[in-house]
Design a protein around this motif. Structure first.
Motif, PDB file in Angstrom:
ATOM      1  N   GLY A  36       0.691  -1.272  -0.084  1.00  0.00           N
ATOM      2  CA  GLY A  36       0.088  -0.055   0.053  1.00  0.00           C
ATOM      3  C   GLY A  36       0.670   1.279  -0.061  1.00  0.00           C
ATOM      4  N   PHE A  37       1.747   1.325   0.715  1.00  0.00           N
ATOM      5  CA  PHE A  37       2.737   2.612   0.741  1.00  0.00           C
ATOM      6  C   PHE A  37       3.375   2.791  -0.418  1.00  0.00           C
ATOM      7  CE2 PHE A  37       5.403  -0.320   2.914  1.00  0.00           C
ATOM      8  CZ  PHE A  37       6.538  -0.099   2.185  1.00  0.00           C
ATOM      9  N   LEU A  38       3.645   1.955  -1.212  1.00  0.00           N
ATOM     10  CA  LEU A  38       4.266   2.048  -2.568  1.00  0.00           C
ATOM     11  C   LEU A  38       3.353   2.499  -3.640  1.00  0.00           C
ATOM     12  CD1 LEU A  38       6.796  -0.705  -2.641  1.00  0.00           C
ATOM     13  CD2 LEU A  38       7.407   1.453  -2.216  1.00  0.00           C
ATOM     14  N   ASP A  39       2.061   2.950  -3.127  1.00  0.00           N
ATOM     15  CA  ASP A  39       1.143   3.426  -4.179  1.00  0.00           C
ATOM     16  C   ASP A  39       1.665   4.622  -5.052  1.00  0.00           C
ATOM     17  OD1 ASP A  39      -1.252   3.230  -5.627  1.00  0.00           O
ATOM     18  OD2 ASP A  39      -2.436   4.420  -4.217  1.00  0.00           O
ATOM     19  N   GLY A  40       1.758   4.531  -6.297  1.00  0.00           N
ATOM     20  CA  GLY A  40       2.104   5.633  -7.160  1.00  0.00           C
ATOM     21  C   GLY A  40       3.828   5.503  -7.283  1.00  0.00           C
ATOM     22  N   TYR A  41       4.424   4.716  -6.550  1.00  0.00           N
ATOM     23  CA  TYR A  41       5.818   4.581  -6.778  1.00  0.00           C
ATOM     24  C   TYR A  41       6.464   3.120  -7.158  1.00  0.00           C
ATOM     25  CZ  TYR A  41       5.927   8.956  -4.386  1.00  0.00           C
ATOM     26  OH  TYR A  41       5.506  10.141  -3.790  1.00  0.00           O
ATOM     27  N   GLU A  42       5.524   2.418  -7.670  1.00  0.00           N
ATOM     28  CA  GLU A  42       5.780   1.147  -7.957  1.00  0.00           C
ATOM     29  C   GLU A  42       6.825   1.020  -8.879  1.00  0.00           C
ATOM     30  OE1 GLU A  42       2.661   2.236  -8.354  1.00  0.00           O
ATOM     31  OE2 GLU A  42       1.238   0.918  -7.066  1.00  0.00           O
ATOM     32  N   VAL A  43       6.991   1.872  -9.964  1.00  0.00           N
ATOM     33  CA  VAL A  43       8.020   1.846 -11.055  1.00  0.00           C
ATOM     34  C   VAL A  43       9.360   2.091 -10.262  1.00  0.00           C
ATOM     35  CG1 VAL A  43       9.072   2.837 -13.033  1.00  0.00           C
ATOM     36  CG2 VAL A  43       6.687   2.073 -12.754  1.00  0.00           C
ATOM     37  N   TYR A  44       9.546   2.958  -9.605  1.00  0.00           N
ATOM     38  CA  TYR A  44      10.752   3.342  -8.646  1.00  0.00           C
ATOM     39  C   TYR A  44      11.263   1.978  -7.990  1.00  0.00           C
ATOM     40  CZ  TYR A  44       9.707   8.016 -10.481  1.00  0.00           C
ATOM     41  OH  TYR A  44       9.171   8.971 -11.031  1.00  0.00           O
ATOM     42  N   SER A  46      10.448  -1.033  -8.364  1.00  0.00           N
ATOM     43  CA  SER A  46      10.877  -2.125  -9.153  1.00  0.00           C
ATOM     44  C   SER A  46      12.255  -1.982  -9.738  1.00  0.00           C
ATOM     45  CB  SER A  46       9.718  -2.400 -10.252  1.00  0.00           C
ATOM     46  OG  SER A  46       8.446  -3.006  -9.986  1.00  0.00           O
ATOM     47  N   VAL A  47      12.464  -0.648 -10.103  1.00  0.00           N
ATOM     48  CA  VAL A  47      13.670  -0.398 -10.496  1.00  0.00           C
ATOM     49  C   VAL A  47      14.955  -0.640  -9.407  1.00  0.00           C
ATOM     50  CG1 VAL A  47      15.413   1.275 -11.539  1.00  0.00           C
ATOM     51  CG2 VAL A  47      13.070   0.778 -12.432  1.00  0.00           C
ATOM     52  N   ALA A  48      14.468  -0.200  -8.176  1.00  0.00           N
ATOM     53  CA  ALA A  48      15.245  -0.458  -7.060  1.00  0.00           C
ATOM     54  C   ALA A  48      15.465  -1.701  -6.652  1.00  0.00           C
ATOM     55  CB  ALA A  48      14.852   0.364  -5.791  1.00  0.00           C
ATOM     56  N   LEU A  49      14.552  -2.588  -6.691  1.00  0.00           N
ATOM     57  CA  LEU A  49      14.823  -4.064  -6.672  1.00  0.00           C
ATOM     58  C   LEU A  49      15.554  -4.510  -7.840  1.00  0.00           C
ATOM     59  CD1 LEU A  49      11.166  -5.185  -5.592  1.00  0.00           C
ATOM     60  CD2 LEU A  49      13.410  -5.346  -4.313  1.00  0.00           C
ATOM     61  N   LEU A  50      15.424  -3.997  -8.956  1.00  0.00           N
ATOM     62  CA  LEU A  50      16.603  -4.594  -9.839  1.00  0.00           C
ATOM     63  C   LEU A  50      17.927  -4.189  -9.473  1.00  0.00           C
ATOM     64  CD1 LEU A  50      14.565  -3.914 -13.188  1.00  0.00           C
ATOM     65  CD2 LEU A  50      14.908  -6.172 -12.203  1.00  0.00           C
ATOM     66  N   ALA A  51      18.171  -3.016  -9.036  1.00  0.00           N
ATOM     67  CA  ALA A  51      19.409  -2.532  -8.747  1.00  0.00           C
ATOM     68  C   ALA A  51      19.969  -3.442  -7.650  1.00  0.00           C
ATOM     69  CB  ALA A  51      19.317  -0.870  -8.542  1.00  0.00           C
ATOM     70  N   LEU A  52      19.108  -3.508  -6.623  1.00  0.00           N
ATOM     71  CA  LEU A  52      19.386  -4.419  -5.463  1.00  0.00           C
ATOM     72  C   LEU A  52      19.955  -5.928  -5.782  1.00  0.00           C
ATOM     73  CD1 LEU A  52      19.621  -4.971  -2.419  1.00  0.00           C
ATOM     74  CD2 LEU A  52      17.403  -5.368  -2.419  1.00  0.00           C
ATOM     75  N   GLY A  53      19.061  -6.496  -6.889  1.00  0.00           N
ATOM     76  CA  GLY A  53      19.463  -7.762  -7.262  1.00  0.00           C
ATOM     77  C   GLY A  53      20.857  -7.822  -7.946  1.00  0.00           C
ATOM     78  N   GLY A  54      20.907  -6.868  -8.589  1.00  0.00           N
ATOM     79  CA  GLY A  54      22.557  -6.702  -9.236  1.00  0.00           C
ATOM     80  C   GLY A  54      23.247  -6.467  -8.368  1.00  0.00           C
ATOM     81  N   ALA A  55      23.166  -5.748  -7.415  1.00  0.00           N
ATOM     82  CA  ALA A  55      24.227  -5.599  -6.373  1.00  0.00           C
ATOM     83  C   ALA A  55      24.466  -6.763  -5.402  1.00  0.00           C
ATOM     84  CB  ALA A  55      23.971  -4.462  -5.417  1.00  0.00           C
ATOM     85  N   LEU A  56      23.330  -7.446  -5.047  1.00  0.00           N
ATOM     86  CA  LEU A  56      23.637  -8.959  -4.453  1.00  0.00           C
ATOM     87  C   LEU A  56      24.335  -9.976  -5.334  1.00  0.00           C
ATOM     88  CD1 LEU A  56      19.937  -9.107  -2.717  1.00  0.00           C
ATOM     89  CD2 LEU A  56      22.360  -8.859  -1.485  1.00  0.00           C
ATOM     90  N   PHE A  57      24.002  -9.854  -6.617  1.00  0.00           N
ATOM     91  CA  PHE A  57      24.912 -10.927  -7.526  1.00  0.00           C
ATOM     92  C   PHE A  57      26.249 -10.337  -7.431  1.00  0.00           C
ATOM     93  CE2 PHE A  57      20.723 -11.597  -9.826  1.00  0.00           C
ATOM     94  CZ  PHE A  57      20.530 -13.233  -9.247  1.00  0.00           C
ATOM     95  N   ALA A  58      26.511  -9.061  -7.454  1.00  0.00           N
ATOM     96  CA  ALA A  58      27.930  -8.749  -7.382  1.00  0.00           C
ATOM     97  C   ALA A  58      28.857  -9.062  -6.221  1.00  0.00           C
ATOM     98  CB  ALA A  58      28.141  -7.362  -7.590  1.00  0.00           C
ATOM     99  N   VAL A  59      28.067  -9.130  -5.114  1.00  0.00           N
ATOM    100  CA  VAL A  59      28.646  -9.279  -3.795  1.00  0.00           C
ATOM    101  C   VAL A  59      28.828 -10.678  -3.811  1.00  0.00           C
ATOM    102  CG1 VAL A  59      28.175  -9.468  -1.317  1.00  0.00           C
ATOM    103  CG2 VAL A  59      27.808  -7.301  -2.492  1.00  0.00           C
ATOM    104  N   ALA A  60      27.749 -11.332  -4.070  1.00  0.00           N
ATOM    105  CA  ALA A  60      28.030 -12.987  -4.061  1.00  0.00           C
ATOM    106  C   ALA A  60      29.112 -13.601  -5.106  1.00  0.00           C
ATOM    107  CB  ALA A  60      26.649 -13.433  -4.700  1.00  0.00           C
ATOM    108  N   GLU A  61      29.286 -12.822  -6.113  1.00  0.00           N
ATOM    109  CA  GLU A  61      30.446 -13.117  -7.038  1.00  0.00           C
ATOM    110  C   GLU A  61      31.909 -12.834  -6.401  1.00  0.00           C
ATOM    111  OE1 GLU A  61      31.478 -15.215 -10.234  1.00  0.00           O
ATOM    112  OE2 GLU A  61      29.437 -14.643  -9.359  1.00  0.00           O
TER     113      GLU A  61
END
Length: 66
Positions: A36-44, A46-61
């Protein structure tokens, strides 16, 4: 630890992609569109989750294999 980081990175990327699909294709998938509190900011969020996932892959590597 490396496998855990890779798993969390995969989940973050998956939720980021599903959030973008939810926003642009109007499919009811992912958890970003349901928070609910992300209402209107879903795209941002989602992009932040993509960046977080990339960072987690980099740390894992950068970690040694156990």
């Amino acid at each position: 630890m490396k496998r855990l980081l890779e798993f969390l990175g995969f989940l973050a990327v998956l939720q980021g992609v599903m959030g973008l699909v939810h926003e642009f294709a109007d499919w009811n998938v992912g958890v970003v569109g349901r928070i609910g509190f992300l209402d209107g900011y879903e795209v941002y969020a989602s992009v932040a989750l993509l960046a977080l996932g990339g960072a987690l892959f980099a740390v894992a590597e950068s970690r040694r294999s156990a």
